[in-house]
Design an enzyme around this catalytic site. Sequence first.
Site, PDB file in Angstrom:
ATOM      1  N   ASN A   1       3.211   5.833   8.428  1.00  0.00           N
ATOM      2  CA  ASN A   1       4.468   5.415   7.791  1.00  0.00           C
ATOM      3  C   ASN A   1       5.476   6.560   7.846  1.00  0.00           C
ATOM      4  OD1 ASN A   1       2.709   3.685   5.192  1.00  0.00           O
ATOM      5  ND2 ASN A   1       3.843   2.718   6.836  1.00  0.00           N
TER       6      ASN A   1
ATOM      7  N   HIS B   1       0.836  -1.207   0.000  1.00  0.00           N
ATOM      8  CA  HIS B   1       0.000   0.000   0.000  1.00  0.00           C
ATOM      9  C   HIS B   1       0.871   1.256   0.000  1.00  0.00           C
ATOM     10  CE1 HIS B   1       0.992   0.972   4.155  1.00  0.00           C
ATOM     11  NE2 HIS B   1       0.905  -0.325   4.386  1.00  0.00           N
ATOM     12  N   GLY B   2       0.299   2.352  -0.468  1.00  0.00           N
ATOM     13  CA  GLY B   2       1.009   3.623  -0.465  1.00  0.00           C
ATOM     14  C   GLY B   2       1.203   4.161   0.948  1.00  0.00           C
ATOM     15  N   GLU B   3       1.990   5.207   1.024  1.00  0.00           N
ATOM     16  CA  GLU B   3       2.355   5.790   2.320  1.00  0.00           C
ATOM     17  C   GLU B   3       1.146   6.349   3.066  1.00  0.00           C
ATOM     18  OE1 GLU B   3       6.036   8.462   3.054  1.00  0.00           O
ATOM     19  OE2 GLU B   3       4.305   9.831   2.982  1.00  0.00           O
ATOM     20  N   THR B   4       1.208   6.206   4.390  1.00  0.00           N
ATOM     21  CA  THR B   4       0.241   6.831   5.304  1.00  0.00           C
ATOM     22  C   THR B   4       1.016   7.811   6.185  1.00  0.00           C
ATOM     23  OG1 THR B   4       0.547   5.277   7.129  1.00  0.00           O
ATOM     24  CG2 THR B   4      -1.034   4.635   5.405  1.00  0.00           C
TER      25      THR B   4
ATOM     26  N   ARG C   1      16.767  -9.392  18.411  1.00  0.00           N
ATOM     27  CA  ARG C   1      17.544 -10.639  18.361  1.00  0.00           C
ATOM     28  C   ARG C   1      16.796 -11.752  17.640  1.00  0.00           C
ATOM     29  NH1 ARG C   1      18.911  -8.948  23.399  1.00  0.00           N
ATOM     30  NH2 ARG C   1      17.429 -10.258  24.505  1.00  0.00           N
TER      31      ARG C   1
ATOM     32  N   GLU D   1      -2.037  -6.982   7.566  1.00  0.00           N
ATOM     33  CA  GLU D   1      -0.687  -6.801   8.095  1.00  0.00           C
ATOM     34  C   GLU D   1      -0.498  -7.583   9.386  1.00  0.00           C
ATOM     35  OE1 GLU D   1       2.342  -6.534   7.812  1.00  0.00           O
ATOM     36  OE2 GLU D   1       2.824  -4.407   7.561  1.00  0.00           O
TER      37      GLU D   1
END
Length: 194
Positions: free
Chosen positions: A17, A11-14, A118, A91
Amino acid sequence: MTRPRILFVRHGETDWNAEGRLQGQHDIPLNAVGREQADRVGTTLARLVPGIGDLDFVASPLGRTRETMERLRAVIGLAPEAYGLDERLKEITFGSWEGLTWPEVRARDAAAASERERRKWDYVPPGGESYAMLLERVRPAIDALTRETVLVSHGGVARVLLAMLCNVSPRQAAGLDIWQGRVLVIADGHFTWE
Protein backbone atom coordinates in the site's frame (compact mmCIF):
# COMPACT_ATOMS: atom_id res chain seq x y z
CA MET A 1 -35.54 -5.23 2.54
CA THR A 2 -33.99 -3.85 5.73
CA ARG A 3 -30.37 -4.85 6.09
CA PRO A 4 -28.35 -4.98 9.28
CA ARG A 5 -25.82 -2.22 9.80
CA ILE A 6 -22.31 -2.99 8.56
CA LEU A 7 -19.25 -1.58 10.31
CA PHE A 8 -16.73 -1.97 7.50
CA VAL A 9 -12.99 -1.89 8.21
CA ARG A 10 -10.40 -1.89 5.46
CA HIS A 11 -7.27 -3.79 6.53
CA GLY A 12 -4.38 -1.71 7.82
CA GLU A 13 -1.53 -0.52 5.65
CA THR A 14 0.97 -2.91 4.08
CA ASP A 15 4.32 -2.08 2.50
CA TRP A 16 2.69 -2.56 -0.91
CA ASN A 17 0.00 0.00 0.00
CA ALA A 18 2.75 2.43 0.99
CA GLU A 19 4.55 1.80 -2.32
CA GLY A 20 1.35 2.12 -4.39
CA ARG A 21 1.52 -1.51 -5.58
CA LEU A 22 -1.59 -3.39 -6.67
CA GLN A 23 -2.01 -6.11 -4.04
CA GLY A 24 -5.19 -7.77 -5.17
CA GLN A 25 -5.15 -11.25 -3.70
CA HIS A 26 -1.42 -11.39 -2.94
CA ASP A 27 -1.07 -12.06 0.77
CA ILE A 28 0.99 -9.08 1.94
CA PRO A 29 1.28 -8.59 5.74
CA LEU A 30 0.54 -5.42 7.68
CA ASN A 31 3.42 -3.06 8.34
CA ALA A 32 3.93 -1.08 11.58
CA VAL A 33 1.55 1.68 10.42
CA GLY A 34 -1.07 -0.94 9.54
CA ARG A 35 -0.84 -2.54 12.96
CA GLU A 36 -1.31 0.87 14.59
CA GLN A 37 -4.31 1.54 12.34
CA ALA A 38 -5.89 -1.79 13.31
CA ASP A 39 -5.47 -1.00 16.99
CA ARG A 40 -6.98 2.48 16.51
CA VAL A 41 -10.00 0.98 14.76
CA GLY A 42 -10.59 -1.27 17.76
CA THR A 43 -10.76 1.82 19.97
CA THR A 44 -13.15 3.52 17.52
CA LEU A 45 -15.45 0.49 17.37
CA ALA A 46 -15.58 0.18 21.17
CA ARG A 47 -16.56 3.86 21.38
CA LEU A 48 -19.15 3.63 18.57
CA VAL A 49 -21.03 0.52 19.69
CA PRO A 50 -21.86 -0.24 23.30
CA GLY A 51 -21.97 -4.01 23.67
CA ILE A 52 -19.90 -4.49 20.51
CA GLY A 53 -19.07 -8.04 21.58
CA ASP A 54 -22.66 -9.01 20.69
CA LEU A 55 -22.14 -8.23 16.99
CA ASP A 56 -21.04 -10.68 14.31
CA PHE A 57 -17.43 -10.37 13.11
CA VAL A 58 -16.44 -11.59 9.62
CA ALA A 59 -13.24 -11.11 7.62
CA SER A 60 -11.65 -11.89 4.29
CA PRO A 61 -9.28 -14.85 4.74
CA LEU A 62 -6.17 -12.95 3.57
CA GLY A 63 -3.50 -12.41 6.22
CA ARG A 64 -3.72 -8.61 6.29
CA THR A 65 -7.45 -8.73 7.04
CA ARG A 66 -7.12 -11.48 9.62
CA GLU A 67 -4.38 -9.60 11.47
CA THR A 68 -6.44 -6.39 11.37
CA MET A 69 -9.46 -8.25 12.78
CA GLU A 70 -7.45 -10.00 15.49
CA ARG A 71 -5.75 -6.78 16.60
CA LEU A 72 -8.98 -4.76 16.74
CA ARG A 73 -10.74 -7.54 18.67
CA ALA A 74 -7.88 -7.68 21.18
CA VAL A 75 -8.13 -3.91 21.74
CA ILE A 76 -11.89 -4.27 22.31
CA GLY A 77 -11.20 -7.05 24.83
CA LEU A 78 -12.60 -9.91 22.75
CA ALA A 79 -10.96 -13.24 21.94
CA PRO A 80 -8.80 -12.35 18.91
CA GLU A 81 -9.50 -15.54 16.92
CA ALA A 82 -13.28 -15.76 17.52
CA TYR A 83 -14.63 -14.52 14.17
CA GLY A 84 -15.76 -15.91 10.85
CA LEU A 85 -13.96 -15.99 7.50
CA ASP A 86 -15.61 -15.66 4.10
CA GLU A 87 -13.67 -16.36 0.88
CA ARG A 88 -16.11 -14.18 -1.07
CA LEU A 89 -14.76 -11.10 0.76
CA LYS A 90 -11.27 -11.35 -0.77
CA GLU A 91 -9.97 -8.33 -2.65
CA ILE A 92 -10.58 -7.83 -6.35
CA THR A 93 -7.86 -9.56 -8.34
CA PHE A 94 -5.79 -7.48 -10.75
CA GLY A 95 -4.43 -10.61 -12.44
CA SER A 96 -1.04 -10.08 -14.09
CA TRP A 97 -0.94 -6.48 -12.85
CA GLU A 98 -0.62 -7.50 -9.19
CA GLY A 99 2.67 -6.38 -7.69
CA LEU A 100 2.98 -3.47 -10.11
CA THR A 101 2.46 0.24 -9.48
CA TRP A 102 0.12 2.18 -11.77
CA PRO A 103 3.11 3.89 -13.48
CA GLU A 104 4.53 0.41 -14.17
CA VAL A 105 1.18 -0.80 -15.56
CA ARG A 106 0.99 2.28 -17.83
CA ALA A 107 4.59 1.73 -19.00
CA ARG A 108 3.92 -1.95 -19.85
CA ASP A 109 0.49 -1.55 -21.41
CA ALA A 110 -0.60 2.05 -21.89
CA ALA A 111 -3.64 1.13 -23.99
CA ALA A 112 -5.03 -1.28 -21.39
CA ALA A 113 -4.37 1.17 -18.54
CA SER A 114 -6.18 3.92 -20.45
CA GLU A 115 -9.10 1.62 -21.20
CA ARG A 116 -9.38 0.77 -17.51
CA GLU A 117 -9.46 4.46 -16.61
CA ARG A 118 -12.32 4.98 -19.07
CA ARG A 119 -14.31 1.94 -17.91
CA LYS A 120 -13.01 1.34 -14.39
CA TRP A 121 -16.14 -0.48 -13.15
CA ASP A 122 -16.43 -2.96 -16.01
CA TYR A 123 -12.82 -3.34 -17.13
CA VAL A 124 -11.22 -6.77 -16.60
CA PRO A 125 -7.40 -6.63 -16.33
CA PRO A 126 -5.47 -9.54 -17.92
CA GLY A 127 -6.26 -12.55 -15.73
CA GLY A 128 -8.18 -10.38 -13.26
CA GLU A 129 -11.73 -9.32 -12.53
CA SER A 130 -13.81 -6.15 -12.79
CA TYR A 131 -15.64 -4.36 -10.00
CA ALA A 132 -18.86 -5.60 -11.62
CA MET A 133 -17.61 -9.18 -11.26
CA LEU A 134 -16.49 -8.50 -7.68
CA LEU A 135 -19.95 -7.20 -6.79
CA GLU A 136 -21.51 -10.46 -7.96
CA ARG A 137 -19.00 -12.43 -5.86
CA VAL A 138 -19.61 -10.30 -2.75
CA ARG A 139 -23.41 -9.96 -3.00
CA PRO A 140 -24.29 -13.43 -1.59
CA ALA A 141 -22.00 -12.88 1.41
CA ILE A 142 -23.71 -9.58 2.21
CA ASP A 143 -27.19 -10.98 1.59
CA ALA A 144 -26.41 -13.71 4.15
CA LEU A 145 -25.77 -11.20 6.97
CA THR A 146 -28.56 -11.39 9.54
CA ARG A 147 -27.18 -9.18 12.32
CA GLU A 148 -25.14 -6.03 12.73
CA THR A 149 -21.65 -7.01 11.60
CA VAL A 150 -18.07 -5.82 11.82
CA LEU A 151 -16.66 -6.73 8.42
CA VAL A 152 -12.90 -6.53 7.75
CA SER A 153 -12.05 -6.65 4.08
CA HIS A 154 -10.48 -4.62 1.26
CA GLY A 155 -10.84 -1.37 -0.64
CA GLY A 156 -12.43 -2.98 -3.69
CA VAL A 157 -15.02 -4.72 -1.53
CA ALA A 158 -15.90 -1.40 0.16
CA ARG A 159 -16.42 0.20 -3.26
CA VAL A 160 -18.85 -2.49 -4.39
CA LEU A 161 -20.71 -2.30 -1.06
CA LEU A 162 -21.20 1.44 -1.54
CA ALA A 163 -22.59 0.83 -5.03
CA MET A 164 -24.76 -2.07 -3.89
CA LEU A 165 -26.08 -0.68 -0.60
CA CYS A 166 -25.81 3.12 -0.76
CA ASN A 167 -26.82 4.02 -4.32
CA VAL A 168 -23.36 5.34 -5.14
CA SER A 169 -22.95 5.24 -8.91
CA PRO A 170 -20.53 2.56 -10.14
CA ARG A 171 -18.35 5.23 -11.76
CA GLN A 172 -18.13 7.21 -8.51
CA ALA A 173 -17.69 4.10 -6.33
CA ALA A 174 -14.76 2.86 -8.43
CA GLY A 175 -12.84 6.08 -7.75
CA LEU A 176 -13.60 6.65 -4.07
CA ASP A 177 -10.85 6.74 -1.47
CA ILE A 178 -11.33 3.95 1.06
CA TRP A 179 -9.50 4.87 4.25
CA GLN A 180 -7.39 2.62 6.40
CA GLY A 181 -7.58 3.16 10.16
CA ARG A 182 -11.22 4.31 10.06
CA VAL A 183 -14.65 2.68 10.19
CA LEU A 184 -17.07 2.93 7.27
CA VAL A 185 -20.59 2.70 8.71
CA ILE A 186 -23.18 1.49 6.19
CA ALA A 187 -26.80 1.65 7.33
CA ASP A 188 -30.21 2.35 5.78
CA GLY A 189 -28.78 3.14 2.35
CA HIS A 190 -26.30 5.71 3.68
CA PHE A 191 -22.66 5.71 4.72
CA THR A 192 -20.45 7.72 7.06
CA TRP A 193 -16.80 7.52 8.08
CA GLU A 194 -15.84 7.33 11.77
